[in-house]
Structure formats: structure tokens, C-alpha cells
Design a protein around this motif. Sequence first.
Motif, short mmCIF file in Angstrom:
data_model
loop_
_atom_site.label_atom_id
_atom_site.label_comp_id
_atom_site.label_asym_id
_atom_site.label_seq_id
_atom_site.Cartn_x
_atom_site.Cartn_y
_atom_site.Cartn_z
N THR A 176 0.70 -1.07 -0.06
CA THR A 176 -0.02 0.13 -0.06
C THR A 176 0.77 1.24 -0.01
O THR A 176 0.77 2.20 -0.78
CB THR A 176 -0.73 -0.01 1.13
OG1 THR A 176 -1.87 -1.15 1.06
CG2 THR A 176 -1.93 1.21 1.26
N ASP A 177 1.91 1.29 0.71
CA ASP A 177 2.73 2.48 0.88
C ASP A 177 3.65 2.71 -0.42
O ASP A 177 3.64 3.75 -0.86
CB ASP A 177 3.81 2.43 1.90
CG ASP A 177 3.07 2.39 3.40
OD1 ASP A 177 2.06 2.89 3.42
OD2 ASP A 177 3.90 2.09 4.46
N THR A 178 3.91 1.52 -1.02
CA THR A 178 4.84 1.49 -2.16
C THR A 178 3.98 1.94 -3.36
O THR A 178 4.25 2.91 -3.99
CB THR A 178 5.26 0.17 -2.69
OG1 THR A 178 6.04 -0.33 -1.39
CG2 THR A 178 6.10 0.11 -3.86
N GLU A 179 2.65 1.67 -3.46
CA GLU A 179 1.72 1.98 -4.36
C GLU A 179 1.16 3.55 -4.30
O GLU A 179 1.36 4.36 -5.03
CB GLU A 179 0.32 1.53 -4.17
CG GLU A 179 -0.53 1.61 -5.38
CD GLU A 179 -1.99 0.77 -5.13
OE1 GLU A 179 -2.94 1.30 -4.74
OE2 GLU A 179 -1.97 -0.38 -5.53
N ARG A 180 1.28 3.95 -3.14
CA ARG A 180 1.15 5.40 -2.73
C ARG A 180 2.24 6.48 -3.32
O ARG A 180 2.10 7.54 -3.64
CB ARG A 180 0.78 5.74 -1.31
CG ARG A 180 -0.52 5.46 -0.78
CD ARG A 180 -0.84 5.77 0.63
NE ARG A 180 -1.96 5.02 1.13
CZ ARG A 180 -2.39 4.78 2.27
NH1 ARG A 180 -1.36 4.75 3.22
NH2 ARG A 180 -3.44 4.10 2.65
N LYS A 181 3.47 5.97 -3.03
CA LYS A 181 4.60 6.56 -3.33
C LYS A 181 5.15 6.60 -4.81
O LYS A 181 5.35 7.42 -5.40
CB LYS A 181 5.73 6.08 -2.73
CG LYS A 181 5.84 6.29 -1.24
CD LYS A 181 6.81 5.51 -0.65
CE LYS A 181 6.93 5.80 0.98
NZ LYS A 181 8.06 4.89 1.86
N GLY A 182 4.32 5.72 -5.76
CA GLY A 182 4.58 5.37 -7.07
C GLY A 182 3.85 6.30 -7.80
O GLY A 182 4.49 6.76 -8.64
#
Length: 107
Positions: A101-107
Motif C-alpha cells: 500500500t505504501d509503495t503504491e502511494r509513493k509510486g
Amino acid sequence: MANLDSIFHGLADPTRRAVIARLAKGPAPVSELAAPHDMALPSFLKHLKVLETGGWIASEKTGRTRTCRLRPETVQLAEGWLGQQRNIWNARLDRLDTFLTDTERKG
């Protein structure tokens, strides 16, 4: 009490799992337990020996009849270990979900 290796060895065979399932309904004589299985009695008795060594069953002889019963403390021990593993994996999956979830938000 048997160790976890012998407890789970008892579950490693479908014949033994069927015996455990039957005994969950209540005690039964060996002849009744053996009836649904297409094998010689000495072969079936080897399965009962594995279950007894693993702590799954206890048996007693009255006259010529040997009756087996399930040992609930072994069921509880196996459930406890499986519950611990479930908790470990749930925590790992929660961390993976957070990471993705965090990776998707940063991406």
C-alpha cells in the motif's frame, strides 16, 4: 505427551485421518474402525500404533474387544501450534499489505 513430530506424523495418512474423524464422534472398537478400510487387520493395526504413539488415541481392552478413544489434549496441542503459525503468517501478510500500500502511494 507426544512431541509435535509424532503428532503430525499421525495426520500424514488418509487412513489415520479417517480414524481420527470417526473417533471425534466417540469411542469405537477396533473392528468398527477397521471396517471401512480395504486392508488386512495387521496393516490397520500399524496405523493405530502410529496414532497411539503420536498421542492421538488411547485404547483399552475389555474381554476380547479393544476400544479406542480420541485424546482431546493432543487435538488441543495441534490446534495450539497451528494457531501460533496462523498468527505469525497473518502478521507477515499484514506487513506485506502495508508495504505494498505504501509503495503504491509513493509510486
